[in-house]
Enzyme design. Sequence first.
Site, PDB file in Angstrom:
ATOM      1  N   GLU A 111      -5.782 -10.718  -0.960  1.00  0.00           N
ATOM      2  CA  GLU A 111      -5.225 -10.600   0.388  1.00  0.00           C
ATOM      3  C   GLU A 111      -5.618 -11.877   1.093  1.00  0.00           C
ATOM      4  OE1 GLU A 111      -6.312  -7.388   3.046  1.00  0.00           O
ATOM      5  OE2 GLU A 111      -5.909  -5.923   1.485  1.00  0.00           O
ATOM      6  N   ASN A 168      -7.133   1.263   4.261  1.00  0.00           N
ATOM      7  CA  ASN A 168      -7.470   0.557   5.512  1.00  0.00           C
ATOM      8  C   ASN A 168      -6.199   0.257   6.318  1.00  0.00           C
ATOM      9  OD1 ASN A 168     -10.027  -0.179   6.767  1.00  0.00           O
ATOM     10  ND2 ASN A 168      -9.046  -2.162   7.060  1.00  0.00           N
ATOM     11  N   GLU A 194      -5.183  -0.758   9.048  1.00  0.00           N
ATOM     12  CA  GLU A 194      -4.982  -0.416  10.467  1.00  0.00           C
ATOM     13  C   GLU A 194      -4.001   0.740  10.645  1.00  0.00           C
ATOM     14  OE1 GLU A 194      -6.803  -3.732   9.733  1.00  0.00           O
ATOM     15  OE2 GLU A 194      -4.672  -4.137   9.769  1.00  0.00           O
ATOM     16  N   ASN A 230      -9.767  -0.305  -2.049  1.00  0.00           N
ATOM     17  CA  ASN A 230      -9.484  -1.406  -1.126  1.00  0.00           C
ATOM     18  C   ASN A 230     -10.771  -1.907  -0.492  1.00  0.00           C
ATOM     19  OD1 ASN A 230      -7.137  -2.776   0.463  1.00  0.00           O
ATOM     20  ND2 ASN A 230      -8.680  -2.275   1.997  1.00  0.00           N
ATOM     21  N   GLU A 231     -11.086  -3.143  -0.744  1.00  0.00           N
ATOM     22  CA  GLU A 231     -12.295  -3.732  -0.143  1.00  0.00           C
ATOM     23  C   GLU A 231     -13.455  -2.747  -0.211  1.00  0.00           C
ATOM     24  OE1 GLU A 231     -11.220  -5.208   3.753  1.00  0.00           O
ATOM     25  OE2 GLU A 231     -10.459  -7.034   2.848  1.00  0.00           O
ATOM     26  N   TYR A 285       0.859  -1.176   0.000  1.00  0.00           N
ATOM     27  CA  TYR A 285       0.000   0.000   0.000  1.00  0.00           C
ATOM     28  C   TYR A 285       0.897   1.228   0.000  1.00  0.00           C
ATOM     29  CZ  TYR A 285      -4.183  -2.468   1.980  1.00  0.00           C
ATOM     30  OH  TYR A 285      -5.278  -3.247   2.232  1.00  0.00           O
TER      31      TYR A 285
HETATM   32  C1  GAL Z   1      -8.266  -6.284   5.177  1.00  0.00           C
HETATM   33  C2  GAL Z   1      -7.810  -4.930   4.678  1.00  0.00           C
HETATM   34  C3  GAL Z   1      -6.391  -4.668   5.123  1.00  0.00           C
HETATM   35  C4  GAL Z   1      -6.270  -4.942   6.590  1.00  0.00           C
HETATM   36  C5  GAL Z   1      -6.705  -6.362   6.889  1.00  0.00           C
HETATM   37  C6  GAL Z   1      -6.675  -6.733   8.346  1.00  0.00           C
HETATM   38  O1  GAL Z   1      -9.595  -6.382   5.168  1.00  0.00           O
HETATM   39  O2  GAL Z   1      -7.890  -4.842   3.293  1.00  0.00           O
HETATM   40  O3  GAL Z   1      -6.062  -3.352   4.821  1.00  0.00           O
HETATM   41  O4  GAL Z   1      -7.074  -4.046   7.260  1.00  0.00           O
HETATM   42  O5  GAL Z   1      -8.018  -6.514   6.508  1.00  0.00           O
HETATM   43  O6  GAL Z   1      -5.425  -6.608   8.856  1.00  0.00           O
END
Ligand code: GAL
Length: 978
Positions: A289, A139, A141, A198-199, A95
């Site tokens: 992912e 996202n 975190e 993203n998602e 990212y």
């Molecule tokens: C996914 C998200 C990531 C991260 C992960 C959990 O859903 O795309 O950015 O948040 O969850 O660590």
Amino acid sequence: MNGRSRTSKPSRLLAILLAAAALAVAFSVPTQPATATTVAKMHQVTYDRYSLMVDGQRILLQSAEFHYWRLPSPDLWRDVLEKFKAAGFNAVSTYFDWAYHSPKPGVYDFTGVRDVDRFLRTAEQVGLYVIARPGPYINAETTGGGFPGWLKRVPGRARSSAPGYTQAYQDWLGHIDRLIAPHQLTRGGSVILYNAENEYAVNTDAQYMEDIQAKARADGIEVPITTNDCCDAGSWSSTWASGKGAVQIPGVDDYPQSFECQDAGTTWGPWGEGITEELRDDAPVFAAEYQAGAIDLNDAGYDACRDLTGPAYMKYFYKSNLIASGATMFSYYMGYGGTSWGWLPQPNDVYTSYDYGAAITETRRLTAKYDEFKRQGYFLGAVGPLTKTGTATAPASSNPAVQAQARANPDTSTQFVLVSHTDRASATSESATLDWAAPDGRYTVPVRVDGRDAKVLLAGYDMGGQRLAVSSSELMTHLAVDGRDIALLYGREGEPGTIVLRYPSAPAVKVLEGAVTSSYSSGDLELDYTHSGLARVLITGGGRRPLLLLLGTDATAASFWRADTGDGPVLVRGTSLVRSASVRGNTVDLRADTGKAGDIEVFGPARKLAVNGEPVQVRTTAGGSLLGSLPGPSAVKPPALTGWRTRAEAPEARPGFDDSGWVAADHTTTTIPYEPPTDQSGAAPVLFAEEYGFDHGNVWYRGHFTATGTETAVSTSAITGKRGIYLAWLNGHYLGSAAGGTEADADTHTPRPGPGEFAIPSGLLKPGERAVLSVLVENMGNNDDWTADDNRFKQPRGLFGASITGSAAPIAWKIQGARGGENLADPARGPLNTGGLYGERSGWHLPGYPDGSWRKAAGAVAPGVTWLRTTFRLDLPKGQDTSVALRFGAPGGTGDLPHGYRVLVFLNGWNVGQFSGDIGPQRDFYLQEGLLRHHGANTLALAVISTTDATLPPTTLIPTAPQRGGTTVATVPAPGYR
Ligand code: GAL
């Protein structure tokens, strides 16, 4: 990920037939990414339903996630990327974090620790493809899910096509795309895919998805565009596989083990089946992912997260994904997690460490998960027919508790059979025989599944110059060295193994090591053995070139490394890491690390060996390899941390403090979609920190009013994000502290501000005199915007409102956050390093600050803010990688984590994290080399915000598993105190 429902993914009907699907979209790509020494080459990236292709050659994409911004020491990027490569990954996914690069609208920084161009160049040099994921929303975190704090002021719903947001994100993409574009495979770099958003699955806006892609294309992005559909959001909205906003290669995110690390050992994939679905019939199945660790939602510690997602999980779920879903594109989240240093953490789900329970720890050490990645990754890289498979008839199992699932390559007929428990939840020990109609004949193959396990077995495979008919051992890799084949196979310790190889005539079989029996009949050479240690069998004659079979266990197989040289591949046994290999005349040159002294054995096209430039004495073994031994690392004993000095601060609490230079917090309207409450005078001042350009870190407020003497209490509300606190003083008198507000209500813009009620001691305020209410508010980071509703993310930080009971006097507010606000005082360390503590504004965190007049410290702190500083010199052994952490607590023991105060840890001016039992279970803070000088003077500064009288635990420097070898790391340039 945040706030997801834990329901399993509804099964989608897979065949989404796409009208406009270009079956093989031509972009220009390399089989090997360009290396430092190769001339930049243009390549084509194409794909069809089976796999990605580079210059028409199919590849299996094996990628892992790494955030360069979570490792602020650019020389160490190479270390992590080389470790990826050495585990058999051929790609890295990253990212790009908008908030990390943009302190202010229109201002971007891509230098120093933010040097994206350098990151992409390093990936190219190491030989990894790159999946570029610039968001705009990521996202991850991280604070705001990658959105800068200032974006809260921008009108228009974020993650939509609203004009204000559009203008802001297009500017970001314009800047980041410009850096990514020249690094595409099509232009001689190694970026192979571009991930949009993203998602993006709820509250979606197809125009926005389309606009992002149009912008990318306009900015010169030529490689296929992909997106990652959220694991269980498909039922809510789009997967972007078809219709307006569709991408070329839609991918699926899946976290089958979820994030309850405290349940490691009992959890077994309750969240979805863990199988990546096919979203389109013209693109490969892409696990965009796939879970490779976990955030530590319940403070169990990352070792528990590593257990939750350990080798058994990896075997079962990753192999199922390969065979049951036929995925040929994988990206694992995370390969290396790193550190959410400074104010990078998003407050709701994480603390400083983003170790993630990943295969490579935060201190860059390799774990048992790394070994599993290596066993699987080498297999994926070695066996070409895997890149094009369809479902096939599976062998019949004699035991209903054991199931076989199969895929086969339609061109070579090679079969891949996944053997596992029929019942996913079962962990029994089961034996079965497979009645296997393999390409070379019908075989009865005994197999075993013991506990949580899964195996991918091969049949009908042209293995170099050999023909593998069938095998109950798993293949790890094979290579041709000096005119003979070497094949490395493995199984679980103590389990039986059988391999059948085809030979036109009976070959000579010589067992060099171990117990292996063999028989030859009708073209089949059958070898039988029990997996134990490492068996070696040399097979010659029989009408084929020689074959050296290495038959290992999980552990002995993982002791091998494979590296490619210009003169063909080499295989190495021993060392803790082989970074790269080359052949120079009659010498194999390795760059390798050793964690302890031991054997090194090399199978390569030369008779001499050098490791890290030093010649190594070797002898030639019966199997033709070179055998020598290597020393381990030197012991490391960091100095004790002594000579602490201390100073209490918070002059802002005192009535006479001069705040004339502070910003007046006098706005009565705001574009931030929250309404402040009214105070006792009927005013509703906007006190939000972002309104005045203080986007990250702690903020101070001073509210001036004329006292009446009848005041009885102060009511406050402040929003800090989860685990944050705020402290209040009236005319220098400490009123107390309160927990700050956290997430906004999901549906309304009710901010749930943390209420505080403070009684005013009688006599403190005198009628007619000026009074000052001082409030220090933490900002633990900005909420994410996972649900794309603007609501959580745009929740402001800072004081929300304050009202004085027993008075109707107006309050005139002043605010002060990080020095310079959005005009950074310290661009090298960037927008997330410091906030508005007096010491931060005055450079107390910086090396060289003259603290000679400070008191000698014993670690005692009082309510308010107290600083401690010390310096220490290091002279760590050269030529080895020594990760050092700062531990709060006695060196051996641990002790209870303290509550009631929190400590910001500054190493040489860099904020490397926040320690407190109120924030997370973390007591070791990684001091990354580059920020830490391994040869020279270092400064530690601790800023303690306390609500109580307390004494800090002892602090020690802890070395983690030193490795001889390593990479050369330069100090990251950043200013000291001036
Ligand atoms: C996914 C998200 C990531 C991260 C992960 C959990 O859903 O795309 O950015 O948040 O969850 O660590």
